[in-house]
Design an enzyme around this catalytic site. Structure first.
Site, PDB file in Angstrom:
ATOM      1  N   HIS A 189     -10.833   5.610   7.504  1.00  0.00           N
ATOM      2  CA  HIS A 189      -9.579   5.719   7.777  1.00  0.00           C
ATOM      3  C   HIS A 189      -8.929   6.844   9.043  1.00  0.00           C
ATOM      4  CE1 HIS A 189      -6.980   3.142   5.120  1.00  0.00           C
ATOM      5  NE2 HIS A 189      -8.187   3.248   4.131  1.00  0.00           N
TER       6      HIS A 189
ATOM      7  N   PHE B 277      -1.821   6.761   4.285  1.00  0.00           N
ATOM      8  CA  PHE B 277      -1.766   5.755   3.279  1.00  0.00           C
ATOM      9  C   PHE B 277      -0.435   4.966   3.398  1.00  0.00           C
ATOM     10  CE2 PHE B 277      -4.289   8.432  -0.116  1.00  0.00           C
ATOM     11  CZ  PHE B 277      -5.315   7.791   0.137  1.00  0.00           C
TER      12      PHE B 277
ATOM     13  N   HIS C 295     -15.008   5.706   2.714  1.00  0.00           N
ATOM     14  CA  HIS C 295     -13.879   4.959   2.883  1.00  0.00           C
ATOM     15  C   HIS C 295     -12.559   5.679   3.436  1.00  0.00           C
ATOM     16  CE1 HIS C 295      -9.704   5.263   0.966  1.00  0.00           C
ATOM     17  NE2 HIS C 295      -9.631   4.001   1.303  1.00  0.00           N
TER      18      HIS C 295
ATOM     19  N   HIS D 182      -7.440  -2.587  -4.743  1.00  0.00           N
ATOM     20  CA  HIS D 182      -7.689  -3.034  -3.565  1.00  0.00           C
ATOM     21  C   HIS D 182      -8.240  -4.412  -3.403  1.00  0.00           C
ATOM     22  CE1 HIS D 182      -6.806   1.113  -2.373  1.00  0.00           C
ATOM     23  NE2 HIS D 182      -6.415   0.773  -1.161  1.00  0.00           N
TER      24      HIS D 182
ATOM     25  N   HIS E 161       1.000  -1.144  -0.031  1.00  0.00           N
ATOM     26  CA  HIS E 161      -0.096  -0.109  -0.052  1.00  0.00           C
ATOM     27  C   HIS E 161       0.779   1.263   0.198  1.00  0.00           C
ATOM     28  CE1 HIS E 161      -3.431   2.567   1.232  1.00  0.00           C
ATOM     29  NE2 HIS E 161      -4.101   1.747   0.703  1.00  0.00           N
TER      30      HIS E 161
ATOM     31  N   HIS F 113      -5.088   5.709  -5.793  1.00  0.00           N
ATOM     32  CA  HIS F 113      -6.294   6.244  -5.248  1.00  0.00           C
ATOM     33  C   HIS F 113      -6.499   7.342  -6.158  1.00  0.00           C
ATOM     34  CE1 HIS F 113      -4.487   4.344  -1.667  1.00  0.00           C
ATOM     35  NE2 HIS F 113      -5.842   4.432  -1.027  1.00  0.00           N
TER      36      HIS F 113
ATOM     37  N   HIS G 296     -11.279  -2.442   4.161  1.00  0.00           N
ATOM     38  CA  HIS G 296     -11.285  -2.519   2.648  1.00  0.00           C
ATOM     39  C   HIS G 296     -12.029  -3.958   2.268  1.00  0.00           C
ATOM     40  CE1 HIS G 296      -9.269   0.696   0.578  1.00  0.00           C
ATOM     41  NE2 HIS G 296      -8.774   0.861   1.924  1.00  0.00           N
TER      42      HIS G 296
END
Length: 588
Positions: free
Chosen positions: A330, A351, A326, A204, A177, A195, A364
């Site tokens: 995070h 990230f 999403h 993903h 990632h 992204h 995810h």
């Protein structure tokens, strides 16, 4: 710190930890960005760790006080057909360089994977037959037997970190990632970013696919399925207990400690706590899901994100689910950001470090589940068909340490990949906002036309304007053929800042912007601090689109030639300028 020898990594079928990875000139390199079922080939690949420096039932949740119904699309392109360019190829691992947290801070370690000696001979992944599907359970509903297996598999993956270059190790898996998302790779002279574009969902999905198979191989269970964090259902709207046990291999101490112990998640979280009841927060979350899955995502590009063919700039625009929930999930899980910028939301809130929290993969998994749920809604909700999307490629290692290329076109059907999700109700399908702020039409004489408001140099206060529609009183067939899009052109702002503004129809500047459970609420534009490639000025220019066909029906404006729009800045408005606003009819 470095060894001069290289080693050969066998494409073996055994699942014991390997120590055959040695580092060849393990140096650190540079470039920014922020915020398989095994094949049958039996080849040997030589690996180096060198990287060149140049290179539906809701029990008792009522519909009151919905605070957030965030929606919309980032992106500089509209929904018009895309001319053929070329698909994104897999990254050149030899050119992998140092990842960046932001334009001033490098990741302190290399995120680059072990390198096959000949990338050109790395085969494409082929699925083998599976006796039964791997079923991914809802995390909150998992029993103790399953939790014990998952903890054991993750512990064994962590043990592989003793060899820092074992691609099956927990940290190497997390580094995937980091490398793909924080600027370690370049494609065609530009940063590769998975992204903020149509690559988000397929990348993903492949990532979790291999991670899941590695876990299963470590406990000799090919049927093992990752749990999904069911944050779109009230019973799953908290960190699943299996991840909140200190001392467990599934626990990560770098989480926001105030969000533990059964705290209800805020799916619209952007760093500020919402002071509300648990019941109201669950209602907020269900309304967010309705807006993101249904209202604002009637067309494929609105859901998946904007086109990103080879040669174009990274981060052209994200789809609705990547935007929210999403990203807020995070941030909500990750450690608090501090004012001195000495922390960066680790682990989940950035990230580069997100994969170091086992909860990332469960989060995810539910994001991936939304892909299937969205297509099941019907209408024009279906996979993209453009060749540049279907033929884009990524690189992964399988559970036998074999390197493979994979294509987007091969991950569109989860069952063909060998997995599916245990069913859970989706109560958000029935959470359309129905209350209205106004009984009738707002007085258009009280608001100026858009031509007198834009271009706008600074969104430092709420603004209202009237705007003409390209067509009124459209038939159902016309609505089926074209979506009506409220389009904000050339929005510019400092992308190192937090940004958010809300959009309403048929209200003026007196609207209560904290009551978003109203039919007039259209959506929100949001942006988190991040770095886009070589953009040292931090000035980002984007187009923001909101699908408003359904809203116009709900608030009774279908027959109106002109409507009122109000924009309310919530965060960073003094940094935002908007060139123009228009309404378009766009083919889905």
């Amino acid at each position: 710190m470095a060894s001069s020898s290289s080693s050969t990594l066998p494409l073996c079928a055994n699942k014991t930890p390997s120590s055959s990875f040695t580092n060849t000139n393990s140096s650190f390199f540079a470039k920014p960005s922020q915020l398989f079922l095994h094949g049958k080939r039996n080849q040997n690949f030589k690996f180096s760790c060198n990287a060149n420096s140049d290179k539906n039932n809701l029990e008792a949740v009522d519909r009151r006080n919905v605070l957030l119904g965030l929606g919309g699309l980032y992106g500089a392109a509209n929904l018009a057909p895309l001319a053929t360019a070329a698909p994104i190829p897999p990254p050149d691992l030899k050119s992998c360089s140092k990842a960046h947290i932001n334009d001033k801070t490098e990741v302190s370690y290399s995120c680059c994977p072990p390198i096959p000696s000949d990338m050109d001979s790395v085969p494409y992944y082929k699925f083998s037959s599976m006796p039964k599907l791997r079923i991914r359970p809802a995390a909150h509903a998992a029993d103790e037997e399953y939790i014990a297996k998952y903890q054991l598999a993750t512990s064994r993956m962590r043990e592989l970190d003793k060899d820092p270059f074992d691609p099956l190790g927990f940290k190497q898996q997390a580094n995937i990632h980091c490398a793909y998302c924080n600027g370690a790779y370049k494609i065609g002279g530009k940063e590769l970013q998975v992204h903020f574009s149509w690559l988000f969902f397929p990348f993903h999905r492949w990532y979790l696919y291999f991670y899941e198979r590695i876990l299963g191989s470590l406990i000799n269970d090919p049927t093992f399925g990752l749990p999904y964090w069911n944050w779109d259902h009230p019973k799953g709207m908290r960190i699943p207990p299996m991840f909140d046990r200190e001392g467990s291999s599934l626990y990560d101490e770098k989480r926001n400690q105030s969000h533990r112990n059964g705290t209800i998640i805020d799916l619209g979280h952007f760093g500020q706590e919402v002071q509300t009841t648990q019941l109201q927060q669950m209602t907020n979350n269900l309304t967010i899901m309705y807006r993101q899955m249904i209202t604002n995502a009637p067309c494929p590009l609105l859901f998946f994100g904007q086109p990103y063919p080879l040669g174009t700039d990274p981060s052209p625009g994200m789809g609705t689910i990547e935007n929210i929930p999403h990203t807020p999930v995070h941030i909500w899980v990750g450690s608090r950001l501090d004012e001195n910028n000495t922390k960066h939301g680790e682990d989940m809130g950035n990230f580069y470090s997100a994969g170091l929290d086992p909860l990332f993969y469960s989060h995810h998994a539910n994001v991936d589940r939304m892909w299937s749920e969205w297509k099941a809604l019907g209408g024009k909700r279906r996979d993209l068909t453009h060749k540049d999307w279907l033929n884009s490629e990524f690189f992964f290692y399988d559970e036998n340490r074999n390197p493979f290329r994979v294509k987007v076109r091969d991950c569109l059907d989860s069952k063909k990949m060998g997995f599916d999700y245990a069913p859970m109700p989706t109560p958000w399908r029935n959470f359309k906002p129905i209350r209205k702020s106004n009984a009738g039409k707002v007085n258009l004489s009280s608001v100026p036309p858009a031509s007198r408001v834009f271009p706008l140099s600074k969104l430092d206060r709420a603004i209202s304007f009237s705007i003409d529609r390209p067509s009124s009183s459209r038939t159902q067939q016309e609505k089926n053929e074209q979506e009506e899009m409220l389009t904000f052109n050339n929005i510019k702002y400092d992308d190192s800042k937090y940004i958010r503004f809300d959009v309403f129809l048929n209200v003026d500047k007196t609207v209560n912007a904290d009551e978003l459970d109203k039919a007039e609420y259209a959506g929100s534009y949001t942006s988190l601090p991040h770095v886009h490639g070589d953009n040292v000025s931090h000035v980002t220019s984007v187009t923001f689109q909101l699908a408003i066909t359904e809203l116009l029906e709900d608030i009774g404006l279908e027959d109106e030639d002109t409507i009122a729009v109000t924009v309310v800045p919530k965060k960073g408005g003094e940094e935002i300028s908007i060139e123009a606003v228009e309404i378009k009819l766009v083919n889905c």
